[in-house]
Design an enzyme around this catalytic site. Structure first.
Site, mmCIF file in Angstrom:
data_model
loop_
_atom_site.group_PDB
_atom_site.id
_atom_site.type_symbol
_atom_site.label_atom_id
_atom_site.label_comp_id
_atom_site.label_asym_id
_atom_site.label_seq_id
_atom_site.Cartn_x
_atom_site.Cartn_y
_atom_site.Cartn_z
ATOM 1 N N GLN C 217 0.827 -1.198 0.000
ATOM 2 C CA GLN C 217 0.000 0.000 0.000
ATOM 3 C C GLN C 217 0.866 1.255 0.000
ATOM 4 O OE1 GLN C 217 -2.749 -2.351 3.184
ATOM 5 N NE2 GLN C 217 -3.211 -0.177 3.068
ATOM 6 N N ARG C 367 -8.503 -1.903 8.439
ATOM 7 C CA ARG C 367 -9.354 -0.845 7.908
ATOM 8 C C ARG C 367 -9.626 0.208 8.980
ATOM 9 N NH1 ARG C 367 -13.937 -2.261 3.565
ATOM 10 N NH2 ARG C 367 -14.312 -0.160 2.847
ATOM 11 N N CYS C 368 -8.563 0.655 9.628
ATOM 12 C CA CYS C 368 -8.745 1.594 10.721
ATOM 13 C C CYS C 368 -7.507 2.435 10.860
ATOM 14 C CB CYS C 368 -8.994 0.828 12.015
ATOM 15 S SG CYS C 368 -8.701 1.807 13.481
ATOM 16 N N GLU C 737 -12.621 4.127 6.146
ATOM 17 C CA GLU C 737 -12.607 3.311 7.353
ATOM 18 C C GLU C 737 -13.714 3.651 8.339
ATOM 19 O OE1 GLU C 737 -7.769 2.940 7.291
ATOM 20 O OE2 GLU C 737 -8.718 4.664 8.203
#
Lengths: 179, 150, 783, 290
Positions: C217, C367-368, C737
């Site tokens: 990423q 996802r945070c 998120e």
């Protein structure tokens, strides 16, 4: 421990030539008998549209049609498909025309990272071939063997509903036939 | 996982003792022995195949006698691995003389399985380990009671 | 006009779909190079063990196995350790001791994937098991098994971190009329993007250039890390090209550097062949970065009427065997101090202690944005505990306490400056949409009949978009992000970014920003990311930072172009630049709409007819350093029904009202929220990675780690309010998120609400049927 | 995950498969749907030396009603679920097939494999116990019938001889006034059962229970029959109290283990809850309801 290479038996074979028709095209390839169908497609035929997402037959990223039925190609040996037809995501588009399922996934934002998408679309195409007017529950049941981590499934359901509408509207909308 | 049991073996205690502490004899009761390699009286390596139904692994086991109090008590550590998995079994055996021809063996085994087999087969393991352990000790009894050593 | 352009606010269909729906995506496992070898990894079955010996002979005897790499082989190369993003170090391969189950122990390089797997099966390792510690609270006790013998500090304590006014908070608690306290465990979970991690490393011995295709990423940061790890071997940064091809989901799990990457690069350098390493799912779950694993004790002080006054939180954080969380350097507990949430606490104090255990490293990937879910879950749970304590409706209690819209920008007692918000509006919309008052009536009627239904609210405030760089860095690299725009003579544009999409639709949304700023149709704008040879340096896509940071860079780079274009337009229109205005996506002479130039016309002139003395071309780069973070928020309401016989929880309805400021593409935002909600549902009801006392993972594959399917997932209902960020160039806040952060508390609150009349105050997630049924039994209401 | 190498042979017919099994020295394994076996092979937990593919054997895929219901061992779960005869008269089988794994797995998974694999977590065994099925085993010496109660010996172990193949399942035709159902509690689609209960009830003309069959999934090393629960119902008017008593007996018979799908005590109680619900539903069906 030793690699458990089982002793060769006199009755079986370790390598075998398989004849498989993939998206209508015939292939003849000699493979190790332990070759999984998904690896056969990806490695031997170079068709990388079918993905691998797990090792326990749970995720469905590798879904293809085997003689017209959606199956998880990570849990089928290529030798089992000898003489059979396989349909993959690469065969959904016909003569430059997208399958209604492909169109639906694009129109209804049924994909994000795209990794589960080929398997999901193959499952959807098979569902619509068998049931042109599925309810939301039937759609959810049909795709319950395909995991998606991005979309939350809502738009996938809508995509399949779109494809169902589209298929019904288009007279003679041809269902995927596995070859 | 802990398993235990008591066996009444129709054999004199000395004979039971020599059987249990002789790698070549005791391993005849291990499941499906592929090879045995005795490095010294207290250490040996045995390769066995064991499992339940289609789940079968080849385990390469290093076995060591931890305690030897002839002819009463022995403790054995067997530690080994299969691909991605490890297994350890610590067994204690206490022998008492019932009479000249009968020995009572109290045994217990603490079995730890780690890795792949534990992860994938956890729901089956208790039963499988129990069975394999029971078979091992049942076999010891059978062999010792046979008129001629098998 | 706007329709043609496809600018901000329009649901432009995604450009990237064209390849994905045809099976023509290019994921890392699709990369195949001539002469490519395969690497596979042998892993430890033990959670803690001394390696007595590794016998590689049987593996090497297999035809096609070319090499087996062990930790000892890496020592002369000084590659046996690598730095983590949190200033710790991590083993690439152990030379002596393994510290968690599934840790990498040896790597096999072979001519084929299947042979590499055979090689792994043939490696024999003689281990001596060591005592195991898996509970971080026990790990911090004196005499606990030492996880990290390599450190000077001989205990398992990693760091202590605190923020806030301790004395003031303690006093507020002493003086408070009401104090509620709750222990909350947020268990270990795993992102499990459907694509696992992998790499193809290709080292060209002739020119010394390393090209890697990898699931990252953050390609630029990875390039720098590779140079730092392997620079001494001649891999200098200008000779490293990191290509992040299509990524099958990231969610934070593809930010860290895993040993497999280093091994694949090492193997390619050693053999001179391209080397591919692709994880199995089991390896992915068992060894890659986890999330959460926070043991929290939270207290809230309030007046009897419900006015919230102070917050006090103590946490033990389990970081596994290496502190390899991808947090900003200054924040070992991430942005956990957003825990004051949507409420104006006058005093607050938070402390966190990090602990080593015999578990895999990691810490934030789900996802945070850096521990924000832990914070949002805790405060939103605690508010409900207070509501029960003072017998007040949880919606009313929230409305009573929200930071009012007039208070923004609002500085929290833990130091954050919230940019904008209107929390009451979002909650009211959610209540209206779900029919809150009716549901409460239905609940009362059902309770009278002995049926169990619950309504749960979560009014969360997120914090995303790291930088600003004065506070935020990773490994010293400042957390800005970048965009380069080149407008070609025919009016088509190429946009390159330092971030990297993993499904978020960057090729569409960033083109929309440029379309909006430059008046070029979105279809004429190509967006390219993930190639360090071509894209400007950026920190990457995680923590919902693409839109807040790279989105800012994109808008500003476009505006730089527009500034120059304006001069060219003035030249073409033979007017003074001061008389030119940008209107209806065109340059016009003020007051003379007929005299105008399109961006296409200007672009052509930039290469063919630019003013004397001006540089040719129409390009700009911007490295955007945001002045502040952004604070998206939302109010979620969940309705659950509980089966009194089995304890099953069924989510009947779920309404999510999100406010992420200006929306670039509503369709994509809604899709992000749907997905985020499902990843909020997952840990609330299904997913957990647990370890037994021997350190065996429980939930280490998709048979046992339960990702929700379409059958468990409800039909999410969404709505939005729009409160732009005042400091962001286009007012956007980021949304990837939010739903994952906000949803678990709504679901947990709904389940507790269903049982609240029985005296239940809290249930730890995941809320499994047996946890619920145990309560039903204890309270005598089970079927 | 890559399976270890194996020899592969395609069986031409049942006799050929039996012969291959016989010559494999116990190292041969029949490949039917493969949906349990292949995952085990990928983890290398199963490493058969010889894989005998029976998928091309003709005559094992039929469903016929001929006094009793005869289901070929190679019938895929989705075909079983979709079969008109089965849908019309054997809803318990439809319900069982519909909750096995997931729809894609069910396109390959076979009913014979589900039984012969003898995994206590599989769903058909409990149902077959409830309906008092038999299986046909074919070996070198010909065919024999095995009553379902004698099939499951232990986890992954059946009473099939090493050179025998399960070829057919026979299910008695439903009696008048009979009804059955299968209820499974699973955490999500595709997961193994926390608990599963199959119930088949036959009522007499007076409304009393003429016979009851109750099978439990994941209640021990094999699927088990809750015999004492059946006894409680038999010859009784199935009132709430009797049904509750039968449900308690079923729970008492269950010996589940604690695992990721719940503590043993919880699972035992779920057997009680599901058994009660299943009996109620089966009786409603026996009385002509849905």
């Amino acid at each position: 421990m030793a690699v458990e290479t089982a002793p060769a038996t006199t009755t079986g074979t370790r390598r075998m030539k398989v004849h498989v028709t993939v998206n209508g095209q015939a292939h003849e390839v000699e493979v190790e008998t332990r070759t999984l169908l998904v690896h056969f497609l990806r490695e031997n035929l170079g068709m990388t549209g079918t993905h691998i997402g797990c090792d326990t037959t749970n995720c469905g990223a590798c879904t293809v049609l085997l003689n017209g039925r959606p199956v998880k190609s990570c849990t089928v040996f290529a030798v089992q498909a000898d003489g059979m037809s396989v349909a993959t995501v690469e065969g959904l588009e016909k003569d430059g025309k997208l399958d209604p399922v492909q169109e639906g996934f694009h129109e209804e934002h049924g994909l994000q990272c795209g990794f589960c998408t080929p398997g999901m679309m193959i499952t959807a195409a098979a569902l619509l071939a068998a049931n042109p007017d599925p309810s939301e529950l039937q759609i959810r049941q049909a795709i319950s063997g395909n995991l998606c981590r991005c979309t939350g499934y809502v738009n996938i359901v809508k995509s399949i509903q779109y494809a169902a509408r589209k298929t019904r509207e288009t007279a003679g909308g041809k269902a995927p036939d596995g070859g | 996982m802990r398993f235990e049991g008591t066996l009444d073996i129709a054999a004199p205690r000395d004979r039971v003792w020599s059987f249990l502490t002789d790698p070549t004899q005791v391993t005849t009761c291990a499941p499906d022995v592929q090879s045995l390699d005795v490095s010294d009286p207290h250490h040996f390596k045995v390769v066995v195949r064991a499992g339940v139904g289609p789940i079968k692994g080849t385990f390469s086991m290093n076995v060591q006698f931890l305690e030897l109090e002839r002819p009463k008590h022995a403790a054995v550590l067997a530690r080994g691995q299969a691909p991605g998995s490890a297994v350890q079994m610590v067994s204690n055996m206490d022998l008492s003389e019932f009479d000249d021809t009968h020995t009572v063996m109290e045994w217990s085994s603490e079995v730890t399985v780690s890795g792949m087999i534990q992860q994938v087969g956890a729901r089956l393991m208790q039963g499988a380990a129990d069975k394999i352990t029971q078979q091992l000790f049942a076999c010891i009894k059978t062999k010792l009671e046979a008129s001629v050593p098998i | 006009m706007a329709v043609e352009i496809g600018g901000i606010g329009q649901s432009v269909k995604r450009k990237e779909d064209a390849r994905f729906i045809r099976g023509r995506g290019n994921y890392v496992d699709d990369v195949k190079l001539p002469g490519m070898l395969y690497l596979d990894i042998a892993r430890s079955p033990y959670a803690h063990a001394r390696i007595k010996s590794i016998d590689t002979s049987k593996a090497l005897a297999i035809p096609g196995v070319l090499a087996v790499i062990t930790g000892k082989d890496l020592v002369p190369l000084k590659l046996e350790w690598m730095p983590t993003l949190m200033s710790d170090r991590q083993m690439v391969l152990p030379t002596d001791t393994v510290l968690y189950q599934a840790q990498e122990v040896a790597a096999v390089v072979a001519t084929e994937r299947y042979i590499a797997a055979d090689g792994v099966a043939a490696i024999e390792v003689d281990y001596e098991p060591l005592p195991v510690v898996v509970d971080p609270i026990k790990a911090l006790q004196p005499g606990a098994t030492l996880v990290r013998e390599d450190r000077e500090q001989k205990d398992n304590h990693i760091w202590h971190w605190e923020v806030g006014d301790k004395a003031g908070t303690d006093k507020a608690f002493k003086d408070a009329e009401v104090v509620v306290k709750q222990d909350i465990y947020i268990p270990r979970i795993h992102v499990s993007s459907i694509e696992t991690c992998g790499m193809v490393a290709s080292f060209d011995k002739i020119n010394g250039k390393l090209t890697v295709w990898m699931t990252t990423q953050a390609p630029h940061a990875i390039r720098t890390v590779i140079a730092l790890v392997a620079g001494h071997l001649g891999l200098s940064e200008e000779r490293i090209r990191v290509i992040s091809p299509d990524i099958g989901g990231g969610f934070g799990g593809k930010v860290p550097v895993y040993p497999g990457y280093v091994l694949a690069i090492g193997a390619s350098v050693l053999t001179g062949h391209p080397v591919k390493w692709i994880e199995d799912r089991s390896e992915n779950i068992q060894a890659d970065s986890f999330a959460r694993d926070y043991h929290i004790t939270a207290e809230l002080a309030a007046k009897k009427d419900g006015t919230m006054q102070a917050l006090r939180v103590k946490t033990v954080a389990d970081h596994g065997a290496f502190d390899a969380a991808a947090n900003p350097s200054k924040y070992p507990a991430g942005l956990f101090h957003i825990i004051t949430g949507s409420y104006p606490f006058a005093k607050s104090f938070v402390e966190v202690d990090g602990a080593y255990t015999n578990k895999p490293p990691g810490g934030i990937a789900y996802r945070c944005s850096f521990r924000v879910t832990e914070a949002a879950f805790t405060i939103e749970r605690l508010v409900d505990v207070l509501a029960l304590e003072i017998k007040k409706d949880p919606a009313e209690l929230r409305m009573q306490n929200f930071i009012p819209p007039t208070a923004f920008p609002y500085t929290s007692s833990l130091g954050w400056e919230y940019d904008s918000g209107d929390y009451g509006r979002a909650l009211k919309l959610a209540m209206d949409k779900i029919g809150y008052a009716e549901l409460r009536k239905e609940q009362a009627a059902k309770r009278a009949k002995g049926e169990l239904m619950g309504i749960g609210i979560s009014s969360f405030t997120e914090i995303v978009g790291a930088g600003p760089s004065k506070h935020f860095d990773i490994l010293g690299i400042k957390m800005f992000d970048s965009c380069e725009i080149r407008v070609h003579p025919t009016g088509k544009a190429m946009v390159r970014l330092g971030v990297k999409s993993q499904g978020q639709g960057h090729e569409t949304t960033f083109a929309q920003i440029v379309a909006e700023e430059l008046g070029l149709p979105v279809g004429d704008i190509a967006v390219e990311e993930g190639d360090t040879d071509t894209a400007p340096y950026g920190l990457g896509t995680y923590a919902s930072r693409s839109t807040p940071v790279a989105g800012g860079a994109t808008a500003i780079a476009a505006r730089k172009i527009r500034e120059k274009a304006k001069l060219i337009a003035a030249h073409l229109l033979e007017a003074s630049p001061d008389d030119i205005e940008w209107k209806d996506y065109k340059f016009q002479v003020k007051g003379v709409p007929a005299k105008s130039k399109t961006m296409q016309e200007v672009a052509f002139a930039a290469y063919t007819n630019h003013p004397q003395g001006m540089e040719a071309g129409l390009e700009a780069v911007d490295y955007y350093d945001p002045p502040n973070l952004t604070f998206p928020f939302g109010s979620y309401i969940c309705v659950v029904d509980i089966d009194r016989g089995t304890g099953e929880v069924k989510v009947r309805r779920f309404v999510a009202v999100d406010d992420c400021g200006t929306i670039i593409n509503p369709m994509i935002v809604e899709g992000q929220i749907h997905g985020g909600l499902t990843m909020g549902l997952a840990p609330a009801l299904y997913e957990q990675i647990n370890y037994d006392d021997d350190g065996n993972i429980q939930g280490g594959n998709f048979m046992d780690y339960l990702l929700p399917t379409a059958m468990e997932t409800p039909n999410w209902e969404t709505a939005k309010t729009t409160t732009p960020s005042p400091h962001h160039p286009i007012g956007a806040k980021g949304v990837g998120e939010s739903a994952t952060v906000g949803a678990p508390a709504a679901i947990a609150n709904a389940v507790v609400d269903a049982l609240a009349h029985l005296g239940v105050r809290h249930i730890d997630i995941p809320i499994t049927p047996w946890k619920v049924q145990k309560i039903l039994k204890e309270k005598g209401v089970a079927e | 995950m890559i399976p270890a190498s194996f020899d592969y042979a395609v069986a031409r017919d049942v006799g050929h498969a039996i012969q291959l099994l016989g010559t494999s020295g116990g190292e041969g394994k029949v490949l039917a749907g493969g949906q349990s076996l292949i995952p085990l092979m990928k983890f290398r937990l199963a490493q058969p030396a010889l894989l005998i593919d029976i998928n091309r054997v003709a005559g094992l895929s039929a469903i016929k009603e001929n006094g009793d219901l005869r289901i070929g061992a190679l019938v895929r779960e989705n075909d079983l679920e979709a079969n008109p005869i089965v849908r019309q008269r054997y809803p318990i089988l439809v319900e069982t097939a519909a909750v096995i794994a997931d729809p894609l797995v069910r396109n390959l998974a076979t009913i014979g494999g589900n039984l012969a694999h003898a995994d206590p977590a599989n769903d058909h065994p409990a149902t077959m116990l409830a309906v008092r099925a038999s299986v046909v085993a074919q070996g070198p010496k010909g065919e024999r019938m095995i009553p379902i109660d004698e099939l499951f010996v232990d986890t992954f172990t059946t009473s099939l001889a090493p050179d025998e193949i399960l070829t057919q399942i026979r299910i008695p035709k439903p009696a008048p006034r009979s009804g059955g159902t299968y209820l499974k509690l699973e955490r999500k689609v595709g997961d193994f059962a926390i608990a599963g209960v199959a119930v088949m009830i036959v009522l007499d003309a007076s409304g009393k229970v003429a016979s009851a069959g109750i099978g439990l999934t994941n209640a021990g090393p094999t699927a088990i029959r809750a015999g004492r629960a059946e006894d409680v119902l038999t010859d009784q008017m199935p009132d709430d109290k009797t049904i509750a008593e039968a449900a308690s007996r079923a729970a008492a018979a269950a010996e589940p283990v604690s695992d990721l799908r719940g503590p043993a005590a919880y699972k035992k109680d779920v057997f009680r809850v599901l058994t009660r619900r299943a009996i109620v539903k089966a009786i409603a069906r026996a009385k002509g309801g849905a």
